[in-house]
Scaffold this motif. Structure first.
Motif, PDB file in Angstrom:
ATOM      1  N   ILE A  56     -32.455  94.316   9.599  1.00  0.00           N
ATOM      2  CA  ILE A  56     -33.434  93.470  10.289  1.00  0.00           C
ATOM      3  C   ILE A  56     -34.445  92.913   9.282  1.00  0.00           C
ATOM      4  O   ILE A  56     -34.825  91.741   9.345  1.00  0.00           O
ATOM      5  CB  ILE A  56     -34.149  94.274  11.395  1.00  0.00           C
ATOM      6  CG1 ILE A  56     -33.143  94.615  12.512  1.00  0.00           C
ATOM      7  CG2 ILE A  56     -35.325  93.496  11.960  1.00  0.00           C
ATOM      8  CD1 ILE A  56     -33.673  95.581  13.544  1.00  0.00           C
ATOM      9  N   THR A  57     -34.865  93.763   8.341  1.00  0.00           N
ATOM     10  CA  THR A  57     -35.808  93.312   7.309  1.00  0.00           C
ATOM     11  C   THR A  57     -35.213  92.171   6.491  1.00  0.00           C
ATOM     12  O   THR A  57     -35.886  91.168   6.211  1.00  0.00           O
ATOM     13  CB  THR A  57     -36.179  94.485   6.382  1.00  0.00           C
ATOM     14  OG1 THR A  57     -36.724  95.557   7.155  1.00  0.00           O
ATOM     15  CG2 THR A  57     -37.203  94.037   5.334  1.00  0.00           C
ATOM     16  N   MET A  58     -33.937  92.298   6.089  1.00  0.00           N
ATOM     17  CA  MET A  58     -33.291  91.260   5.298  1.00  0.00           C
ATOM     18  C   MET A  58     -33.187  89.949   6.084  1.00  0.00           C
ATOM     19  O   MET A  58     -33.432  88.864   5.537  1.00  0.00           O
ATOM     20  CB  MET A  58     -31.899  91.717   4.844  1.00  0.00           C
ATOM     21  CG  MET A  58     -31.237  90.766   3.854  1.00  0.00           C
ATOM     22  SD  MET A  58     -29.647  91.351   3.243  1.00  0.00           S
ATOM     23  CE  MET A  58     -28.612  90.997   4.666  1.00  0.00           C
ATOM     24  N   SER A  59     -32.830  90.036   7.371  1.00  0.00           N
ATOM     25  CA  SER A  59     -32.730  88.828   8.196  1.00  0.00           C
ATOM     26  C   SER A  59     -34.081  88.134   8.329  1.00  0.00           C
ATOM     27  O   SER A  59     -34.177  86.900   8.240  1.00  0.00           O
ATOM     28  CB  SER A  59     -32.196  89.193   9.588  1.00  0.00           C
ATOM     29  OG  SER A  59     -30.894  89.714   9.501  1.00  0.00           O
ATOM     30  N   MET A  60     -35.141  88.915   8.517  1.00  0.00           N
ATOM     31  CA  MET A  60     -36.480  88.330   8.653  1.00  0.00           C
ATOM     32  C   MET A  60     -36.918  87.673   7.347  1.00  0.00           C
ATOM     33  O   MET A  60     -37.509  86.580   7.358  1.00  0.00           O
ATOM     34  CB  MET A  60     -37.472  89.433   9.047  1.00  0.00           C
ATOM     35  CG  MET A  60     -37.208  90.066  10.402  1.00  0.00           C
ATOM     36  SD  MET A  60     -37.417  88.911  11.777  1.00  0.00           S
ATOM     37  CE  MET A  60     -39.194  88.730  11.795  1.00  0.00           C
ATOM     38  N   ILE A  61     -36.616  88.310   6.209  1.00  0.00           N
ATOM     39  CA  ILE A  61     -37.015  87.745   4.916  1.00  0.00           C
ATOM     40  C   ILE A  61     -36.267  86.449   4.637  1.00  0.00           C
ATOM     41  O   ILE A  61     -36.843  85.465   4.162  1.00  0.00           O
ATOM     42  CB  ILE A  61     -36.770  88.776   3.791  1.00  0.00           C
ATOM     43  CG1 ILE A  61     -37.846  89.859   3.840  1.00  0.00           C
ATOM     44  CG2 ILE A  61     -36.773  88.104   2.420  1.00  0.00           C
ATOM     45  CD1 ILE A  61     -37.666  90.949   2.823  1.00  0.00           C
ATOM     46  N   HIS A  62     -34.966  86.398   4.970  1.00  0.00           N
ATOM     47  CA  HIS A  62     -34.189  85.187   4.724  1.00  0.00           C
ATOM     48  C   HIS A  62     -34.701  84.011   5.568  1.00  0.00           C
ATOM     49  O   HIS A  62     -34.602  82.867   5.146  1.00  0.00           O
ATOM     50  CB  HIS A  62     -32.710  85.443   5.024  1.00  0.00           C
ATOM     51  CG  HIS A  62     -31.951  85.978   3.849  1.00  0.00           C
ATOM     52  ND1 HIS A  62     -31.815  85.288   2.667  1.00  0.00           N
ATOM     53  CD2 HIS A  62     -31.287  87.148   3.664  1.00  0.00           C
ATOM     54  CE1 HIS A  62     -31.111  85.991   1.809  1.00  0.00           C
ATOM     55  NE2 HIS A  62     -30.776  87.127   2.380  1.00  0.00           N
ATOM     56  N   ARG A  63     -35.244  84.322   6.754  1.00  0.00           N
ATOM     57  CA  ARG A  63     -35.665  83.242   7.637  1.00  0.00           C
ATOM     58  C   ARG A  63     -37.142  82.889   7.489  1.00  0.00           C
ATOM     59  O   ARG A  63     -37.526  81.734   7.623  1.00  0.00           O
ATOM     60  CB  ARG A  63     -35.353  83.621   9.095  1.00  0.00           C
ATOM     61  CG  ARG A  63     -33.904  83.347   9.436  1.00  0.00           C
ATOM     62  CD  ARG A  63     -33.424  84.105  10.662  1.00  0.00           C
ATOM     63  NE  ARG A  63     -32.022  83.770  10.904  1.00  0.00           N
ATOM     64  CZ  ARG A  63     -31.001  84.263  10.224  1.00  0.00           C
ATOM     65  NH1 ARG A  63     -31.223  85.133   9.254  1.00  0.00           N
ATOM     66  NH2 ARG A  63     -29.761  83.914  10.498  1.00  0.00           N
ATOM     67  N   PHE A  64     -37.987  83.890   7.221  1.00  0.00           N
ATOM     68  CA  PHE A  64     -39.425  83.618   7.208  1.00  0.00           C
ATOM     69  C   PHE A  64     -40.101  83.973   5.880  1.00  0.00           C
ATOM     70  O   PHE A  64     -41.289  83.733   5.731  1.00  0.00           O
ATOM     71  CB  PHE A  64     -40.118  84.405   8.334  1.00  0.00           C
ATOM     72  CG  PHE A  64     -39.499  84.186   9.683  1.00  0.00           C
ATOM     73  CD1 PHE A  64     -39.603  82.957  10.321  1.00  0.00           C
ATOM     74  CD2 PHE A  64     -38.800  85.206  10.322  1.00  0.00           C
ATOM     75  CE1 PHE A  64     -39.032  82.755  11.564  1.00  0.00           C
ATOM     76  CE2 PHE A  64     -38.227  85.016  11.567  1.00  0.00           C
ATOM     77  CZ  PHE A  64     -38.342  83.777  12.191  1.00  0.00           C
ATOM     78  N   GLY A  65     -39.332  84.530   4.934  1.00  0.00           N
ATOM     79  CA  GLY A  65     -39.958  84.962   3.689  1.00  0.00           C
ATOM     80  C   GLY A  65     -39.427  84.261   2.467  1.00  0.00           C
ATOM     81  O   GLY A  65     -39.336  84.868   1.395  1.00  0.00           O
ATOM     82  N   ARG A  66     -39.095  82.968   2.618  1.00  0.00           N
ATOM     83  CA  ARG A  66     -38.535  82.228   1.479  1.00  0.00           C
ATOM     84  C   ARG A  66     -39.546  82.051   0.346  1.00  0.00           C
ATOM     85  O   ARG A  66     -39.172  81.768  -0.790  1.00  0.00           O
ATOM     86  CB  ARG A  66     -38.012  80.867   1.942  1.00  0.00           C
ATOM     87  CG  ARG A  66     -36.613  80.922   2.538  1.00  0.00           C
ATOM     88  CD  ARG A  66     -36.195  79.582   3.066  1.00  0.00           C
ATOM     89  NE  ARG A  66     -36.807  79.290   4.352  1.00  0.00           N
ATOM     90  CZ  ARG A  66     -36.753  78.119   4.966  1.00  0.00           C
ATOM     91  NH1 ARG A  66     -36.140  77.111   4.384  1.00  0.00           N
ATOM     92  NH2 ARG A  66     -37.314  77.933   6.132  1.00  0.00           N
ATOM     93  N   HIS A  67     -40.825  82.230   0.661  1.00  0.00           N
ATOM     94  CA  HIS A  67     -41.867  82.107  -0.364  1.00  0.00           C
ATOM     95  C   HIS A  67     -41.957  83.371  -1.218  1.00  0.00           C
ATOM     96  O   HIS A  67     -42.604  83.361  -2.268  1.00  0.00           O
ATOM     97  CB  HIS A  67     -43.225  81.860   0.306  1.00  0.00           C
ATOM     98  CG  HIS A  67     -43.653  82.970   1.215  1.00  0.00           C
ATOM     99  ND1 HIS A  67     -43.104  83.145   2.485  1.00  0.00           N
ATOM    100  CD2 HIS A  67     -44.548  83.987   1.050  1.00  0.00           C
ATOM    101  CE1 HIS A  67     -43.657  84.194   3.052  1.00  0.00           C
ATOM    102  NE2 HIS A  67     -44.531  84.729   2.210  1.00  0.00           N
ATOM    103  N   LEU A  68     -41.319  84.467  -0.776  1.00  0.00           N
ATOM    104  CA  LEU A  68     -41.391  85.721  -1.527  1.00  0.00           C
ATOM    105  C   LEU A  68     -40.585  85.622  -2.818  1.00  0.00           C
ATOM    106  O   LEU A  68     -39.640  84.833  -2.904  1.00  0.00           O
ATOM    107  CB  LEU A  68     -40.863  86.872  -0.668  1.00  0.00           C
ATOM    108  CG  LEU A  68     -41.691  87.218   0.577  1.00  0.00           C
ATOM    109  CD1 LEU A  68     -40.955  88.250   1.420  1.00  0.00           C
ATOM    110  CD2 LEU A  68     -43.071  87.730   0.188  1.00  0.00           C
ATOM    111  N   PRO A  69     -40.929  86.416  -3.828  1.00  0.00           N
ATOM    112  CA  PRO A  69     -40.166  86.396  -5.083  1.00  0.00           C
ATOM    113  C   PRO A  69     -38.697  86.735  -4.857  1.00  0.00           C
ATOM    114  O   PRO A  69     -38.358  87.504  -3.939  1.00  0.00           O
ATOM    115  CB  PRO A  69     -40.853  87.476  -5.936  1.00  0.00           C
ATOM    116  CG  PRO A  69     -42.211  87.630  -5.345  1.00  0.00           C
ATOM    117  CD  PRO A  69     -42.074  87.338  -3.879  1.00  0.00           C
TER     118      PRO A  69
END
Length: 324
Positions: A263-276
């Motif tokens: 779930i964490t990976m899915s959320m990062i791919h969709r809403f965390g594109r600004h993350l390193p």
């Protein structure tokens, strides 16, 4: 003067290969990082292989619970083999290129085994519901034919749902020079964002797959444990309640180990594109590389029959080879 269709044809581009990044920003330490990765892959393949042999060679383990555990172990072997070749190639030999078609094949199998694991964990929760809610009919409900049917349905469902994904990628027009992937393997969200085309269909289809498997399966697992708790609370003896819940501990830990990073990976791919990029990479490794090891540790530690059968496997194999 070229017509517009001709211009469209000449401008269409698909890279012959992608460049895998491994762990961005830590390239100098890849040699050292390869040691824990190699250890985890070795433990995952060896340990899950021992589980499969233990269930096959031990008559007392030929029960629905252990058949589902075998499905989980086999899925973990497939998931490990999906990421291991390219990950170790990047970490050991700095071999970063992966062909376009090879990337699509890896993507299909990687996502398929992920979906299968999610569904197997759901099937294992159903097994616990039947075992605790209706123990007298446990063997009658979960017969060998039913378990085989569940396994085939899981594989067929995952294959049919993931089969379009490589073709959704293959239709895209990619940017020249934009061939860097932030992992050491091919993931659909990562690959599709390298395209210079409208990826709305890819996003919507990927979201549907995530919701139908990750979201729906996790909700059904929660519902299963709601039914289990309702049954357990109706037991008269506190000792019986503890014994019943103790049979679920391994499965609960395996669910947490798989779904929380997923779930964490899915959320990062969709809403965390600004993350390193390193954050994307580390979360993906935790989701795809760690669970096959954790599942093995959880079940070998918590289940005495499995642990003892695994320890007997080498001796049984040596005895079998002596009589060949």
């Amino acid at each position: 003067m070229l017509s517009s269709p001709s211009l469209a044809n000449t401008s269409f581009f698909q890279p012959p290969a992608f460049l895998l990044m491994g762990i961005p920003g830590m390239e100098a330490a890849h040699g050292w990082i390869s040691i824990p990765f190699s250890s985890m892959y070795t433990v995952a393949l060896t340990g899950n292989g021992l589980i499969l042999l233990a269930v096959r060679r031990t008559p007392s383990l030929r029960q629905p619970m252990y058949y589902f555990l075998s499905m989980l172990a086999l899925t973990d072997v497939g998931l490990t083999l999906s990421t291991m070749p390219t990950t170790l190639a990047v970490l050991w030999f700095d071999h970063r290129l992966i062909g376009f078609k090879a990337c699509l094949v890896q993507m299909f199998f990687l996502h398929s085994f992920t979906v299968v694991e999610s569904s197997v964990l759901l099937a294992m929760s159903f097994d616990r519901v039947v075992a605790i809610s209706n123990p007298l009919r446990y063997a009658a409900v979960l017969t060998n034919n039913v378990i085989i049917g569940i396994g085939l349905a899981i594989v067929a469902h995952a294959t049919l749902c993931l089969f379009p994904v490589p073709f959704l990628i293959k239709r895209l027009n990619f940017c020249r020079g934009n061939i860097f992937l932030s992992h050491s393997f091919c993931l659909h969200p990562n690959v599709m964002r390298r395209a210079c085309a409208d990826i709305t269909i890819n996003i919507r289809y990927g979201l549907c797959v995530v919701l139908s498997f990750g979201g729906l399966n996790s909700l059904l697992i929660v519902l299963s444990y709601t039914l289990i708790l309702h049954t357990v609370m109706g037991l008269a003896s506190p000792r019986e309640r503890i014994q019943a819940l103790n049979t679920c501990v391994s499965h609960i830990l395996a669910v947490f180990a798989f779904f929380i990073p997923g779930i964490t990976m899915s959320m990062i791919h969709r809403f965390g594109r600004h993350l390193p990029h390193v954050v994307h990479a580390l979360v993906a490794y935790v989701h795809l590389v760690v669970p096959p090891v954790l599942n093995l540790i959880i079940y070998s530690v918590k289940s005495k029959p499995i642990r003892e059968a695994m320890l007997r496997v080498p001796e049984m194999e040596r005895s079998r080879l002596m009589y060949l």
